[in-house]
Structures are given as C-alpha cells and as structure tokens.
Design a protein around this motif. Structure first.
Motif, mmCIF file in Angstrom:
data_model
loop_
_atom_site.group_PDB
_atom_site.id
_atom_site.type_symbol
_atom_site.label_atom_id
_atom_site.label_comp_id
_atom_site.label_asym_id
_atom_site.label_seq_id
_atom_site.Cartn_x
_atom_site.Cartn_y
_atom_site.Cartn_z
ATOM 1 N N ALA A 318 0.934 -1.376 -0.015
ATOM 2 C CA ALA A 318 -0.037 0.108 0.005
ATOM 3 C C ALA A 318 0.755 1.297 0.040
ATOM 4 O O ALA A 318 0.707 2.148 -0.546
ATOM 5 N N ALA A 319 1.815 1.346 0.848
ATOM 6 C CA ALA A 319 2.794 2.468 0.625
ATOM 7 C C ALA A 319 3.753 2.221 -0.337
ATOM 8 O O ALA A 319 4.334 1.389 -0.777
ATOM 9 N N ARG A 320 3.581 3.288 -1.202
ATOM 10 C CA ARG A 320 4.478 3.310 -2.488
ATOM 11 C C ARG A 320 5.622 4.122 -2.598
ATOM 12 O O ARG A 320 6.727 3.614 -3.312
ATOM 13 N N ILE A 321 5.709 4.907 -1.489
ATOM 14 C CA ILE A 321 7.123 5.565 -1.258
ATOM 15 C C ILE A 321 7.467 5.309 0.206
ATOM 16 O O ILE A 321 6.639 5.471 0.984
ATOM 17 N N VAL A 322 8.550 4.667 0.519
ATOM 18 C CA VAL A 322 9.069 4.339 1.761
ATOM 19 C C VAL A 322 10.184 5.369 1.951
ATOM 20 O O VAL A 322 11.314 5.131 1.299
ATOM 21 N N LEU A 323 10.368 5.986 3.244
ATOM 22 C CA LEU A 323 11.392 7.127 3.340
ATOM 23 C C LEU A 323 11.988 6.773 4.609
ATOM 24 O O LEU A 323 11.166 6.504 5.481
ATOM 25 N N GLY A 324 13.072 6.217 4.652
ATOM 26 C CA GLY A 324 13.762 5.742 6.178
ATOM 27 C C GLY A 324 15.135 5.882 6.366
ATOM 28 O O GLY A 324 16.017 6.219 5.322
ATOM 29 N N THR A 325 15.450 5.756 7.551
ATOM 30 C CA THR A 325 17.064 5.739 7.842
ATOM 31 C C THR A 325 17.514 4.157 7.618
ATOM 32 O O THR A 325 16.507 3.573 7.159
ATOM 33 N N ARG A 326 18.793 4.054 8.002
ATOM 34 C CA ARG A 326 19.359 2.875 7.778
ATOM 35 C C ARG A 326 18.705 1.367 7.759
ATOM 36 O O ARG A 326 18.503 0.519 7.042
ATOM 37 N N LEU A 327 17.772 1.459 9.149
ATOM 38 C CA LEU A 327 16.975 0.095 9.451
ATOM 39 C C LEU A 327 16.032 -0.160 8.323
ATOM 40 O O LEU A 327 15.569 -1.178 8.172
ATOM 41 N N SER A 328 15.481 0.958 7.479
ATOM 42 C CA SER A 328 14.333 0.562 6.481
ATOM 43 C C SER A 328 14.950 -0.061 5.624
ATOM 44 O O SER A 328 14.068 -0.621 4.682
ATOM 45 N N ILE A 329 16.173 -0.452 5.305
ATOM 46 C CA ILE A 329 16.624 -1.209 4.228
ATOM 47 C C ILE A 329 15.963 -2.892 4.300
ATOM 48 O O ILE A 329 15.910 -3.401 3.418
ATOM 49 N N PHE A 330 15.735 -3.133 5.599
ATOM 50 C CA PHE A 330 15.121 -4.356 6.063
ATOM 51 C C PHE A 330 13.573 -4.417 5.740
ATOM 52 O O PHE A 330 12.952 -5.121 6.465
ATOM 53 N N THR A 331 12.867 -3.394 5.188
ATOM 54 C CA THR A 331 11.470 -3.301 4.922
ATOM 55 C C THR A 331 11.113 -4.266 3.652
ATOM 56 O O THR A 331 11.557 -4.328 2.914
#
Ligand code: ADP
Ligand code: ZN
Ligand code: ZN
Length: 751
Positions: A318-331
């Motif tokens: 559902a989320a088309r753009i994900v903006l994150g710091t380093r941990l978000s690489i594991f989303t």
C-alpha cells in the motif's frame, strides 16, 4: 529444502549463500526457528498437526523458562535433539503475513557476510512491536468516498458546509481518496473529515490500488538532470548508479522524477536518508510533490505502534514511497522497483553495534537480488563508491551545475591562523565579514565541531587537566550549567572552585567550543541575534524544528553550530559560512579523517548563497596550502578524490583493501589485549591470504571503565577475507571470554 546459490555482489565479488525455500515435505514435522539469542544455531521445535504455519511466520515458543518470539525458517525431517526433549511451538502469530522469502534471504546474507548470529539478525530487522509475543492489531488503511447522501447534497448544492469540508467533498467527487491524501488538503482536514463522516456524507471504503497518481512537476529538468533520469529509467534490471552532484545541483529533483517514473509503472520506491532529523522535512516535501500517493517514513523517532503500522503498509504494497533511515533497508517491499540512497557517503548508514551493517552496501545487494536499479547520491561520494564508479562497476552520473541560475558556488577563502591573531578563536577578517552581513541583514553561520564551552579545563599553576576518571578522555567544560562533562561516558561533575591537585584558584578553559564562540560573538556584536545549534541546545523534542523556523523567518543573524547544521538545510538568506579550526582532520591517525573533513566542509560550505545571493566561505586554518583546501577552493571533489585514492593505494588501505576489525574490551587492564593476542595467533595459524596486524590499544583506550584494544585483519580480496572469517569466527566463539566483550566489524568505518 535448501539450495545453495551463487550471487555476485555489486562490488563484483561472488559469494555463496543458502536460499530458503518454503514448502513443507510430507514427512517434515520439525520446525527450525530463529531466536534472538547470541548463538549461530537455529532451534528445533515440534509442530502440532493442528497448527498451520508457513515459513517466515512469527511463532511463540518456549525457551528456557520464558516464551519468546521466533521466526519459522525451515522444515526438517529429524533433529539432533532427542525426541523426548523436543518442545512444541506454542502458537503462531498470524496477525501479519509471513516475512517474504526475499527478505529472509537478504537477512541470511547479512548474517553470513557480517558474521552475526542469524536469529539476532532476523529479529533485529523487525520493528519492536513485531518482536513482542502479543499479536498486533492491524489498522486497515482507509479510503473515503462520497455516500449517496453526500452525492445528492453536492448535486443539489445543499453543501453549505465549512470551506475545508467543502474542499473534501469536491475532491471526492472524482474518485475515492486515501486518508493520507485527504489530510494533505488542509491542516484541519482530519476534523472536517470526521464531521462529514458524522453527517453521513462521506463513508469509508476499501482502498483500491491506484494506477494513476498526481505529480506536481515543479521544474523543467536541466540537461544533466534529464540525462540522469533517463539513464536510470531506461535501465532494465540491476545496475548501480552513482549520482555525483554538487550541492544545489538538484539531486532531489532527480529523485522525484525517478519516483514518478517508477510509480507510473506500479512500483514501490525506497529512499534511504542518513538523519532522522531530516526525515520529517523530506516527508513533507515528497508529500507535496505526490499528494495522493501513500508515503510512509520509518525511523527510530516514531512510536513503536506507528513504526509497525508503517512497516506493514510497506509490506502490503500500500505504501508506494518509503522514506527511512538505515534500518528501513530491511522493510519488505513486494513491488520494490528502485532504491535511492541520499548522501550515500554519510557514515550514519553504518550501524555501530549489534549487526554492524552498512545500509548502503546492503541496499546494493538487495537491488541486485531484486534485479532493480539503485542510485547512490552525493556531492562527495565515499571513496569506495567513487572508485567503483571509475572501475566501471557503477555508472557515474554527474551534475556539475547548480540548478537555480544564477546561484553560483560560494567563494572559498583560507584565513591563515599562523599569521593572523585570534581573539577568542575568531580572526579579524572573519569578524569583519560577519559585521558586513549584519549590516546587509544577511545571515552568517559559524561552524565549529565541538560542543560545550571549552574542550578542557586547566590549572595554570600546576598544569592539572580535567580528565574523566572512567575514560581516557578529557572532561568538557559546559559553562551554561557549570559542569564538567565526559562526552564519551556521560559522567558529570560540578566545576571545581580550585585545582583538585594544588588548590590554586586560577583554572582556565583551553580551546573553543560552541558556547564559547557564542559568548565571544555576543560580546562583539551585542545587538545581533545569535542562535547556537548543537546537541545540547536541541536536546528537547521539537527544539530543532522551532529553531529551523526561526532561521527561516529571519529571526536569527548569526548561527553557531556543529555538523548538525551542515546537513541538507536550505537557508536562502545565509551568505557567509565561517569554519573554525578544521585542522584536526588534516593529520589524524584515522585514515578516513581527511575524506570526512572534505565532505563536511563541502556540505557546510554548500549552505552559503543558495538563492539569489552569492555566498562566501572563510576557513581559519594553519595550513592554507594543504591540498584539501586547494580542492575545496576549486570545488573540485574529483581532484581531491584522486589524491586520496593514490594515497590509499600506496598505503594499502580501502578501497584497495578489505578489512575486518576485532575489538575487545574488559574491566581488567590487559585482559582485552590478552584475548586479542590469542585471537591473533589463531588467525596467523590459519595461514590464509590475509594480513594480520598487531594488537594495539583502541583509539579511545579506556571508556566507561573498560580497557579497549583492537586487531585489524585485511586482504586485497573480499572473498579471501570471507573465507578466512568463516574459519576464524568459530575459533573466536570457542575461546573462553568470561570477562570480555568482543565484536567483529566487517568493512569498519570507525577504529
Ligand atoms: P541538492 O540536493 O543537489 O543539493 P536540491 O535538489 O536541493 O539540490 O536543489 C537545489 C534547489 O534547486 C532547490 O531549491 C530546487 O527546487 C531547485 N531546482 C532543482 N532542479 C531544478 C530545475 N531543474 N530547475 C529549477 N530549479 C531547480
Ligand atoms: Zn593545580
Ligand atoms: Zn568518561
């Protein structure tokens, strides 16, 4: 069932790892579960015939006396554990979908590459909320539509509602919209929406995946930008692009156009950013460009619940753009089609404890695994990346001009402190330049990378220095609250009235910190409005946001601050940047110090003169002829990178070498050293193609009452280093280490 596959990393090395497959064979009744424990093994459990579960699901299992959450990883026929001793899975958490194979494979790779236990790797990648034994309650993403009554009301122009309600009704006339998109219409939209729901004019509906989206295209791209966008959008499959653009060249605009292209194709885009401080600003910015696209951010500043919900929105697609710091690489991102890494050189992409991963490097691996392009953006790329772009592993895209004409690059000047007298750390030419800005009602920024008043307090009679009892460092003087503080362990004490050694009352602060500069500037310019921005002044939640607003609103004349000020902020009325004493980075024991210093100075200098006003940068240094400053004056990152690469090559350092650092610390002096010496002998005996250095004390040899030492091993071949580690790590695990804490850091950035 496991299949070993061979993957070539973006860095061009080939690595084997095991791909996890999900199907259960009829005779497999034992489940291998990954748990958050410091052992490299998985744990076996029986599974009741009545329990239905899939690989990748979270399960609750008994472990010791506790119930813990684990992740179901594979089915096996038999276990080494005797059947009578084998415990059973207690329950399956089916609140959220199982972790996809792709993510499990990625984490498995990380565990093997960083030599960190698989269970800890897997669980550390989950949001806290998903590591708890209680199931999550899922909030469905809501969409809204006009009810029959609402349509009728609108048609009959009965809709004499408040303006914001009116706006919502009109917006919904064409198609249903998500809650996020409606909230973007106005700050009071949530309340207005509630009123409309109560009135029965609007109702909720299931979100339908949208194929079209609104894109606020603000600018026609420059040629260079267009070329960069085309290169990436025309790429089929994996490729790593290095987008090297000077500050203000419009890298963000390139990201936005790339996002638009990928959204049109129905994909998801992941944008990694270094600082949590910057995410709210960027989030706001990208929402304004894509007002009806579901965008979530993921960083440690979010509450656990919100973070988990955002993570799930990414996982569901559902989320088309994900903006994150380093941990978000594991989303988990089922439709991932592009990864962007902004400020890719930033060291905060490297985690410094636990799983010591580089989010940038993992991102490259992930893009390769998924067969999608990745873009690394920076004005001053990491030398590793620059080197890869020049050996052809990455494709180099350059933006050499500022996007907004006529914004020219700032003029950079060095002020020779070996010739010029300094008053409280400030030279006369710099003070004059500040004065001119005050007269012209423009802003100045004074950059000094030391918070506090002075780095140390000294007794003029006996030479006593304020030292931390627990560390090998000095206590920093903080005059605001009259304390001496250790910036390493946090120890604090009141400023003594007299010297603790000789009793003399003449204690003098030595050196400069932000507070002292603030005080000196205030004394010189009593009318000026001065704002200090450092970790002390921004400690309270919301403080930094409020300060940024003050700066934008022109309520500040002079900014004094640390590197917090250097990153990604755009202050249009700022025309002077003064840099105080950058010299520590020129001749440091850390071979990366001058690379970091250049990046930092480029970045802070880039704050000057971004809009229609020319900027000026003044550097106070005792080494004005140093090549670093010459390259900086010429705004020539490539020239500087070439000098550094030549140095690194002849000295045998990264990126020409691959390193691993074994660090150890212990309360007893000598124990860490002794452990490392044993580790060293073991390393030498393995007779692998690696260079094993001597054991040395750490850069900070004592911290928080622990004595620290380190051992460096390197090789010119990543694969040889990994082969070595595969044999060395089990030996380290087997060494008795009761009183010692140790860790391995692969591709270390800090020593
Ligand atoms: P960078 O991230 O490279 O430092 P930004 O993306 O912040 O640069 O862009 C700097 C400024 O230039 C911003 O104000 C942005 O709106 C503007 N800008 C970017 N691209 C263009 C363009 N093609 N035309 C006009 N202005 C642009
Ligand atoms: Zn003394
Ligand atoms: Zn200390």
């Amino acid at each position: 069932m496991c299949i070993t596959i061979n993957i070539v990393t973006a860095q061009g090395d080939s690595l084997n790892f095991v791909e996890i497959t999900a199907e259960k064979q009829p005779n497999m009744t034992i489940l291998r579960v990954a748990l958050d424990v410091p052992l490299s093994t998985l744990f076996d459990y029986k599974v009741d015939a009545a329990i239905v579960l899939e690989i990748g699901q979270r399960v609750v299992v008994p472990f010791g006396r506790k119930e813990v959450v684990g992740i179901a990883l594979e089915w096996v026929v038999e276990s080494d554990v005797a059947d009578a001793k084998l415990k059973s899975v207690l329950r399956v958490l089916d609140d959220v979908p199982p972790l996809p194979d792709e993510l499990l494979t990625l984490l498995k790779f990380c565990s093997e590459y960083y030599h960190y236990p698989l269970g800890m790797t897997l669980l550390s990648a989950l949001p806290t909320r998903l590591r708890a034994v209680e199931p999550m309650s899922l909030k469905q993403a809501q969409s809204y539509t006009l009810s029959v009554a609402g349509q009728a009301a609108l048609l009959n122009e009965l809709a004499k509602r408040r303006p914001v309600q009116q706006r919502i009704l009109h917006a919904l006339q064409h198609a249903p919209m998500s809650g996020a998109a409606l909230r973007n219409l106005a700050t009071t939209a949530p309340a207005a929406l509630k009123a409309l729901l109560t009135a029965g004019w609007v109702e909720t509906c299931r979100p339908s995946p949208s194929v079209t989206h609104v894109f606020n295209n603000a600018h026609a791209l420059t040629h260079e930008q267009q070329h960069a966008v085309d290169a990436v959008t025309q790429q089929a499959g994996f490729a790593c692009f290095l987008l090297n653009g000077i500050t203000g060249s419009g890298k963000t605009e390139v990201y936005v156009h790339l996002m638009d292209a990928m959204l049109q194709r129905g994909g998801q885009v992941l944008l990694l950013v270094p600082e949590i401080n910057l995410t709210p600003q960027l989030e706001h910015y990208f929402r304004s460009r894509f007002p009806d696209v579901e965008l979530v951010s993921l960083h440690s500043g979010l509450a656990d619940g919100e973070r988990a919900q955002n993570w799930l929105k990414a996982q569901s697609g559902a989320a088309r753009i994900v903006l994150g710091t380093r941990l978000s690489i594991f989303t988990p991102l089922p439709k991932l089609s592009l990864i962007l890494v902004d400020e890719e050189h930033d060291t905060s992409f490297k985690q410094q404890d636990g799983l010591r991963y580089s989010a940038r490097d993992v991102a490259i691996f992930r893009a390769n695994q998924r067969g999608v392009p990745i873009v690394l953006g920076s004005a001053t790329p990491a030398l590793e990346s620059w080197h890869n772009a020049h050996t052809g592993r990455y494709t180099l895209l350059q933006l050499t001009q500022r996007a907004v004409q006529p914004a020219a690059l700032p003029v950079v000047r060095c002020l020779d402190t070996s010739q010029l007298p300094l008053q409280e750390g400030l030279s006369e030419p710099l003070l004059t330049a500040i004065e001119t800005r005050l007269q012209r009602k423009e802003q100045s920024l004074i950059f000094i990378n030391r918070r506090g008043y002075a780095p140390v307090l000294m007794c003029t009679a006996c030479g006593w220095l304020s030292e931390c009892k627990h560390c090998a460092g000095k206590l920093v003087l903080h005059l605001k609250d009259r304390t001496l503080r250790c910036h390493h362990c946090g120890a604090q004490q009141r400023v003594p009235h007299a010297c603790p050694t000789c009793g003399d009352a003449d204690l003098k602060p030595v050196g400069m910190g932000t507070q002292r500069i603030e005080e000196a500037l205030q004394a010189r310019f009593p009318e000026a409005r001065i704002l200090r921005v450092d970790r002390d002044s921004t400690r309270n939640k919301g403080a930094w946001d409020a300060m940024r607003k003050q700066i934008h609103d022109g309520e500040v004349d002079i900014l004094v601050g640390t590197q917090m000020l250097a990153k990604g902020h755009d202050f249009p009325n700022l025309t002077l940047v003064g840099v105080l004493n950058p010299d520590g980075g020129l001749y440091s024991a850390d071979f990366r110090a001058s690379e970091k210093l250049f990046a930092q100075l480029m970045q802070v200098g880039g704050r000057a003169g971004r809009a229609d006003k020319a900027g000026e940068v003044m550097l106070q240094t005792a080494f004005p002829t140093h090549p670093l400053f010459q390259a900086l004056r010429a705004h020539d990152y490539p020239a500087w990178a070439q000098i550094l690469l030549a140095e690194r090559q002849s000295a045998g350092f990264p990126p020409f070498m691959f390193q691993v650092l074994l660090s150890a610390e212990a309360k007893q002096e000598g124990e860490a050293m002794a452990f490392l010496k044993k580790a060293r002998s073991a390393a030498v005996e393995l007779k692998k193609q690696v260079e094993v250095y001597s054991v040395i004390p750490a850069t900070m040899p004592k911290r928080a009452n622990h004595y620290r030492a380190q051992l460096l091993v390197q090789s010119n071949n990543r694969k040889s280093l990994q082969n070595f580690l595969r044999e060395w790590k089990p030996q380290l695990d087997a060494m008795p280490t009761k009183q010692i804490r140790w860790s391995l850091d692969i591709d270390p950035l800090e020593f």
